[in-house]
Design an enzyme around this catalytic site. Structure first.
Site, short mmCIF file in Angstrom:
data_model
loop_
_atom_site.label_atom_id
_atom_site.label_comp_id
_atom_site.label_asym_id
_atom_site.label_seq_id
_atom_site.Cartn_x
_atom_site.Cartn_y
_atom_site.Cartn_z
N GLU A 64 10.65 3.41 1.97
CA GLU A 64 9.37 3.29 2.69
C GLU A 64 9.49 2.57 4.02
O GLU A 64 8.59 2.67 4.86
CB GLU A 64 8.33 2.58 1.82
N GLU B 254 0.84 -1.21 0.00
CA GLU B 254 0.00 0.00 0.00
C GLU B 254 0.87 1.26 0.00
O GLU B 254 0.61 2.22 -0.73
CB GLU B 254 -0.92 -0.03 1.22
#
Length: 969
Positions: free
Chosen positions: A122, A45
């Site tokens: 991330e 995501e």
């Protein structure tokens, strides 16, 4: 105008329905993860917004922000155990923007890039999100989840995953999960908005998604993951040293119901009525003498695909969990034995009828998110989408025929043999598992022997205002057509300003304010008077106990609340146009009722306040926030937290008298009303209930706004860098970097708008550097505080701008320096043209949305009255503020923003600031080690704290050794 586009990956193809496009984007469920993948669904995501085949380096976020879709608020995603949802809120006034937004979602479906560099960027953000969830609330929630789903795969697959996996998972593993589970056959696209032609939107979706191909062949069969039932209840005594208080949770699992027929819908209504009626009882119990809990509630929630849970939760005093547990169990047993009364069900029926009527009236003004949620439930759980017109008709037909017996039968789902999980949370261990078992056996025995008495309800008066007041009259009438408002001066001195709107058919909102508040009090009076609102609220500020008033207002949509602040007293209300009379009656009672303290209510308030203070003292974040206030605003009594010792000084009689005086004199108040307001119907009500408030013979708390006593606060003149050490179960770190702000009086109307633009710029740029470049934070917030200033119309305004984020404790100081460097760069070089364009677009979209909302207009009109530009003409004040915004928007360029950064913040910013960091308390060994390794670029105050603590540790270690040797001898 905006549209909401949602992509929902799941496990089955959707049933076609209006507004739901053909199957589309990306699926992932955390329950599908293998052991080495725990957390990967959530990582995917994050990666989707980072880079795809077409976009790179978070260009998706930059593009969406450039069209006014703010990161977080308008572009977001969520991963749960069973589904993943991506959503974008984008403007539709330019067709190309909608097409581009849909193309972004199409990229998510099959073209997310998973390179080693992307993943490394991330990891830090995901780790920070993980760390943020490991606070007291997160630990309690996770532990309860594991206990509830013990024996199923759901217990082992929390969406956030494992820290070890987040830190070490390889790009290959992430890529493999993405290719395996992201299949177009398992996706849907839902688009809701002000579309002139829905078919063209469907065609856009087809054109963008029709070109996409799933990364692997046929999608794998998605298995079901059953949750085993259990007759014996499960028990847990969870000790959480940082808990906000003691609590009890009772959860009972049952299979998820299907919604297919009218009978299914009738059952869902009866179930909702059960929880509503039970909650009414819980509230009344919590307001009794020596209540077993401070608050308690019941609800049903579909937690995972195969199971929903009936959940009761309560908060109670320390060492009070067993009493709270027994009371909760006793109440559902009472319902099983005796049921709800017809009177109780009639109250609940009226409440639900009022809600559906409101929804029906506003059917053409429904938020996109509400419609979106209906289609999502249709896709995920095959719930029918019937539309508000049919649903309202169905409810009105069914509700009158649902009997108390039909509602009461749902109490069987709270049986302790119904896959029940009972858990208590305490800051210090008091109760045991055996205590919990004994309580269950005790209540079960009373129920079996029919020794639980029926519910005894309170008497409820028929009328809120028994003796209607004589109406007042209008002394002065003024129209201000440029802003569409009318102003009235009533005979008792109260000023009324109203604006009629058609944004929501079932809403009227209002706020009344008067100058003069807590800043006028001496330090001796402050503690008692600051508790006035709390004590009075518990007793009942409208002449009735809150539990009685709740029943009196059943079926009416009317709420009124009060607030006493530093410089103002306010009351605010929200009601249906048909219930405006009720809301105004409450205001009338607020001004004409004298609250008198009673021992039992005061005792409850003090117990709740004491528990809250103890909880705050345990909470690292409250300790941190208190220290931040002390650093930035000084040690003024107004900014100091209330201690338990302060509670002992509270005089309830003085507190209530002050509250009564705050809402006594109508001539000191200006009331602004906005909404679906019909003057021909509403003005007589205003004259009767607001104009009918008697004006006291002598002035009460009447102040000139220019003569109010200001709060004593002053931002530090030098650099302050400080670490706040607090005991923590798991390491958390929070940072606040703050700068003093001074707005000059002569250019106030423009400067106030510059501050808003600067805040958004700083938030955007610091997010880019700390998250998107360095990958070390999850989010950042930049806020401005100007509330310490008295509302005088002269003099400069002082306050501060603060940058807030959480991060890894080991790099907090480094990230503070990086943020300072970014702000310094903006001061020296200014932002780019693209940066300016982005913040202008975000502000413009927020402004356009606000123009269609009642609360926006209420706030704007209030600020016009409270503005420095107000000298009796609210329209002129409003227009001056609007001109200030327009002037700043036209002048906004990289160079003007650069100058504003230099003018409003200290320049250079490194010259004057505070940086306060919340850190875990060091162990004795780490404490001594940190002293030896302390470098000159560390936090100066922390050095002194550590040095003092080190001496205490040496002494403590010596004493400990001595005590041990003494015991051994």
């Amino acid at each position: 105008m905006a549209s909401l586009i949602t992509v929902s990956p799941t496990t089955s193809a959707p049933t076609p329905s209006p507004g739901c496009a053909p199957p589309s984007p990306s699926p992932r469920r955390s329950v599908l993860e293998e052991e080495e993948e725990r957390g990967v669904a959530h990582i995917v995501e994050h990666l989707a917004f980072s880079a795809t085949k077409k976009y790179t380096n978070h260009d998706i976020i930059k593009f969406l922000e450039s069209i006014g879709a703010e990161f977080g608020a308008c572009q977001n995603a969520l991963t749960s155990s069973d589904e993943t949802i991506y959503e974008l809120l984008v403007p539709v006034d330019k067709p190309d923007l909608l097409s581009q937004a849909i193309s972004v979602l199409a990229e998510f479906s099959s073209e997310v890039r998973v390179s080693a560099e992307d993943l490394e960027k991330e990891r830090g953000a995901v780790l920070e999100e993980y760390r943020g969830g490991r606070n007291a609330a997160g630990r309690m929630q996770d532990a309860h989840w594991v206990l509830m789903f013990e024996g199923s795969k759901y217990a082992e697959r929390l969406p956030i995953g494992l820290e070890k996996v987040i830190r070490t998972v390889t790009p290959e593993t992430v890529r493999r999960f993405y290719r395996k589970w992201y299949h177009l056959q398992n996706m849907a696209v839902v688009a809701v908005g002000d579309f002139s032609d829905t078919q063209s939107v469907v065609e856009l979706i087809r054109s963008h998604f029709g070109q996409k191909v799933s990364l692997s062949g046929l999608p794998p069969v998605i298995p079901d993951f059953p949750v085993p039932s259990h007759e014996e209840p499960r028990f847990s005594c969870f000790v959480e040293s940082e808990a906000a208080g003691s609590a009890v949770m009772i959860s009972c699992k049952i299979p998820v119901d299907e919604m297919r027929t009218v009978k299914d819908y009738r059952d869902s209504l009866a179930e909702a009525m059960f929880h509503c009626a039970l909650n009414q009882r819980f509230f009344k119990i919590s307001r009794r003498k020596d209540p077993p809990y401070f608050a308690c509630s019941s609800a049903a929630d579909a937690l995972v695909r195969p199971v929903k849970a009936y959940i009761m939760t309560s908060s109670c005093r320390e060492k009070g969990t067993i009493e709270a547990l027994e009371s909760m169990l006793m109440e559902v047993a009472r319902v099983r034995l005796h049921g709800f009364s017809e009177r109780e069900i009639s109250i609940v029926r009226a409440l639900m009828m009022s809600e559906i009527e409101s929804a029906y009236l506003e059917r053409d003004q429904m938020q996109s998110t509400s419609l979106r949620d209906e289609y999502l439930q249709h896709f995920f759980r095959k719930e029918p989408v019937v539309g508000i017109e049919y649903e309202a008709q169905l409810q009105k037909t069914l509700l009158p025929h649902i009997s108390p017996a039909e509602v009461s039968k749902f109490a069987v789902n709270f049986c302790t043999t119904c896959s029940c999980v009972i858990k208590i949370v305490e800051p210090r261990a008091c109760a045991t598992i055996e205590d919990l078992k004994a309580s269950v056996l005790k209540v079960n025995a009373l129920e079996e022997e029919n020794k639980i008495s029926p519910w005894d309800d309170e008497h409820v008066p028929e009328e809120i205002v028994i003796d209607k007041p004589n109406p007042g009259s209008i002394v002065q009438h003024s129209d201000f057509p440029s802003i569409g408002v009318t102003e009235l001066l009533l005979s008792n001195g109260m000023r009324i300003c109203y604006k009629c709107t058609d944004f929501l058919d079932d809403q009227v909102i209002f706020t009344g304010f008067a100058y003069g508040g807590l800043s006028e009090l001496s330090e001796d009076e402050y503690i008692s008077c600051s508790m006035g609102s709390t004590i009075s609220g518990e007793i009942g500020v409208y002449g009735y106990k809150p539990s009685v008033l709740m029943d009196m207002l059943a079926g009416k949509r009317a709420e009124v609340g009060t607030k006493v602040g530093a410089y103002m007293r306010t009351f605010s209300g929200d009601c249906s146009p048909t219930d405006l009379e009720t809301a105004l009656q409450l205001v009338y009672l607020l001004f004409t009722t004298n609250v008198e303290p009673r021992d039992e209510e005061v005792k409850i308030v003090m117990q709740m306040a004491e528990e809250a203070i103890r909880a705050q003292e345990r909470d690292p974040y409250t300790v941190f926030a208190n220290r931040v206030r002390e650093v930035n605003y000084g040690n003024s009594y107004f900014f100091r937290p209330i201690r338990i010792s302060d509670l002992r000084k509270v005089d309830p009689i003085r507190a209530c008298k002050y509250f009564n005086d705050c809402f006594k004199d109508p001539s000191t108040f200006t009331v602004v009303i906005v909404g679906n307001f019909d003057p021909s119907v509403s003005l007589p009500l205003i004259l009767q209930y607001l104009g009918g408030i008697p004006r006291p013979a002598e002035l009460v708390l009447q102040f000139n706004r220019d003569d109010l006593k200001g709060l004593p606060f002053k931002f530090p003149a030098t650099i302050v860098r400080e670490v706040v050490r607090s005991p923590m179960v798991e390491a958390q770190c929070s940072v606040q970097l703050a700068f003093p702000v001074v707005l000059k009086n002569m250019s106030m109307m423009e400067e106030i708008h510059y501050v808003g633009f600067l805040s958004k710029l700083l938030e955007t740029k610091i997010m880019q550097v700390l998250r998107f470049k360095h990958g070390q934070i999850y989010s950042v917030n930049v806020s401005v505080f100007l509330g310490g200033n008295k509302p005088s119309r002269s003099g400069d305004v002082r306050g501060d701008t603060s940058v807030n984020f959480s991060c890894d404790p080991d790099i907090a100081s480094k990230l503070v320096d990086i943020a300072l460097e970014e702000i310094m760069y903006l001061q020296n070089h200014g932002p780019s043209d693209e940066d300016v364009s982005t913040i202008l677009e975000i502000e413009q979209r927020a402004h356009e949305n606000g123009l269609q909302e009642n609360y926006y207009w209420l706030d704007r009109i209030l600020r016009s009255y409270q503005s420095r530009a107000y000298f009796g003409d609210v329209s002129a004040s409003f227009e001056i503020q609007d001109e200030g915004r327009t002037k700043v928007r036209k002048a906004l360029t990289p160079s003007t923003i650069q100058l504003a950064l230099q003018r409003i913040l200290p320049f250079p910013c490194k010259m004057q600031y505070t940086a306060v960091i919340l850190m875990p308390q060091l162990s004795r060994l780490k404490l001594l080690k940190s002293l030896l390794q302390f470098r000159s670029n560390g936090f100066s105050r922390d050095a002194k704290i550590l040095a003092g603590a080190a001496g205490a540790v040496v002494l403590a270690v010596s004493l400990w050794r001595y005590s041990r040797s003494t015991l051994n001898s």
